[in-house]
Design a protein around this motif. Sequence first.
Motif, mmCIF file in Angstrom:
data_model
loop_
_atom_site.group_PDB
_atom_site.id
_atom_site.type_symbol
_atom_site.label_atom_id
_atom_site.label_comp_id
_atom_site.label_asym_id
_atom_site.label_seq_id
_atom_site.Cartn_x
_atom_site.Cartn_y
_atom_site.Cartn_z
ATOM 1 N N PHE A 198 19.557 58.151 -13.399
ATOM 2 C CA PHE A 198 20.985 57.989 -13.642
ATOM 3 C C PHE A 198 21.779 59.023 -12.863
ATOM 4 O O PHE A 198 22.826 58.728 -12.291
ATOM 5 C CB PHE A 198 21.282 58.113 -15.138
ATOM 6 C CG PHE A 198 21.307 56.810 -15.866
ATOM 7 C CD1 PHE A 198 22.501 56.253 -16.294
ATOM 8 C CD2 PHE A 198 20.136 56.110 -16.121
ATOM 9 C CE1 PHE A 198 22.533 55.043 -16.965
ATOM 10 C CE2 PHE A 198 20.145 54.902 -16.787
ATOM 11 C CZ PHE A 198 21.348 54.363 -17.211
ATOM 12 N N LEU B 29 24.610 56.180 -12.070
ATOM 13 C CA LEU B 29 24.616 54.927 -12.812
ATOM 14 C C LEU B 29 25.488 55.020 -14.062
ATOM 15 O O LEU B 29 25.602 56.074 -14.681
ATOM 16 C CB LEU B 29 23.191 54.546 -13.222
ATOM 17 C CG LEU B 29 22.161 54.403 -12.094
ATOM 18 C CD1 LEU B 29 20.792 54.097 -12.681
ATOM 19 C CD2 LEU B 29 22.581 53.304 -11.126
ATOM 20 N N SER C 160 25.175 52.099 -16.243
ATOM 21 C CA SER C 160 24.179 51.426 -17.065
ATOM 22 C C SER C 160 23.082 50.916 -16.152
ATOM 23 O O SER C 160 23.255 50.837 -14.933
ATOM 24 C CB SER C 160 24.803 50.266 -17.858
ATOM 25 O OG SER C 160 25.281 49.252 -16.974
ATOM 26 N N VAL D 202 25.077 55.257 -19.976
ATOM 27 C CA VAL D 202 25.205 56.659 -19.604
ATOM 28 C C VAL D 202 25.488 57.555 -20.810
ATOM 29 O O VAL D 202 25.157 58.742 -20.786
ATOM 30 C CB VAL D 202 26.310 56.809 -18.533
ATOM 31 C CG1 VAL D 202 27.683 56.570 -19.136
ATOM 32 C CG2 VAL D 202 26.242 58.170 -17.851
ATOM 33 N N ILE E 231 22.326 58.891 -21.899
ATOM 34 C CA ILE E 231 21.756 59.809 -20.913
ATOM 35 C C ILE E 231 22.366 61.197 -21.034
ATOM 36 O O ILE E 231 21.679 62.208 -20.823
ATOM 37 C CB ILE E 231 21.971 59.250 -19.496
ATOM 38 C CG1 ILE E 231 21.226 57.932 -19.338
ATOM 39 C CG2 ILE E 231 21.517 60.244 -18.446
ATOM 40 C CD1 ILE E 231 19.737 58.025 -19.609
#
Length: 476
Positions: A252, A257, A259, A275, A278
């Motif tokens: 990510f 990113l 998603s 995210v 994350i």
Amino acid sequence: MSERADTAEPRPDEEFDGNSVDQAESRHDEDDRLKPDFVSAVLDAVEDGDRERARDLVSPLHPADIADLLELTPSDRRGEVAAALGDLVGAEVLSELNDYVRDDLLDSLAPEQVAEFAAELDTDDAVAIIEDMEEADQQAVLEALDPEDRAAIESALAYPEESAGRLMQRDLVAVPEHMTVGQVIDYLRDNQDLTKDFWEIFVVDEAHKPIGTCQLSWLLTCPRPIAMADLMKREQTLIPVDMDQEEVALRFQKYALISAAVVDGNGRLVGMITVDDIVHIISEEAGEDILRLSGAGEGDINQPILMTVRTRLVWLIVNLGTAMIAASVVGLFESTIERLALLAALMGIVSGMGGNAGTQTLAVMVRAIATNQVTSSNTLRMIAREFRIAATNGTVLGTLIGIGSYLIYGQLGLSLVFAAAILINNMVAGLAGVLIPITLDRNNIDPAVSSAVFVTMMTDSLGFLTFLGLATIFLT
């Protein structure tokens, strides 16, 4: 200064009832943390049996702030406070709670109540709530869930801990490539069972394998007749369902990113990771590595005391063993120290400087390994780089220490031995700080867990051996 910071503080003798604008604004301090007087006001209301007042104080708070309130509450009163707040302590609050605090609250709830909370959350958050429960309690909660929710959670629990399968959520929007923009918009409007929280649509083929993605902004700004196959972006980052969450976070971060699709072993779309999850993973992993380097375990202030003692004591005992090794090295030069007592005062400086240098190198290498910056193609370059840094630092420190010791003690031989020992131990520290974590990582051992012990042993033992050995050769 912010508006919150400018807000007048309640006077010490003023009751915090939360009704005035000033008091409502002063629930948080300038760092957006709940103020002690507000927390005390809520606890006092609960203790007085005035649940309505407690709920009035807490109801304006965000779920994350309510979670903070429960974490700031003494452990023996959390159940009482949660009961007084009632439905204000909902599923979103539970998902924001510290793991140990959440476990305390869940222990006081019936399985049916936990199941109600789990049903309101995304799969990943529901799994986080029940995955650490006792097996019997976990099974009772699963049996209380609707069959569809139970199947989704059981499927997620079947994946390894800290894997993409545990992290992903199953609620997503996937459409076939033959649909047009207009058809997709109609599908989104007419299907009330779709998730409401998404910003990316996954395009799949007949086998339900992801072949592209489409952001909502593209969908809303394109003419209805455009086919999804022409609108979608075919390049995408796919996450294997068994990938470790730390590697997911790195992807990510690397590819920026928002998603990403999660696929099973056959390449079929089974979920997505966003995210917001994350952000939590990056924070957890970073803190975890730092705490492991120090041997402090999880370092959670809400962790039970006995568990914390057990975790820290293990590494302290290991460190005791390494200290004994270093002490045995000193014992080999007992006669040298007796003839030149000044060595006893200086040898701690040699080992201490080497330990600090090794810790610096170790911290850099553990971070580099964790972020995938160290690869087989640049390992030798990293080793050479850290060795040059260690040699340079050792030369500078050795020169300064040699000059300083000569000015203080006036013994040229001792000063040269002292300087040489500092230089050699710094180079040893640099090599140990880079080679030990790399070796552990190559053998699938987390370098953050045990590297510090080995580096300390190397710098202490070799520091004493170098200094006292040189002194034995040249000064006695």
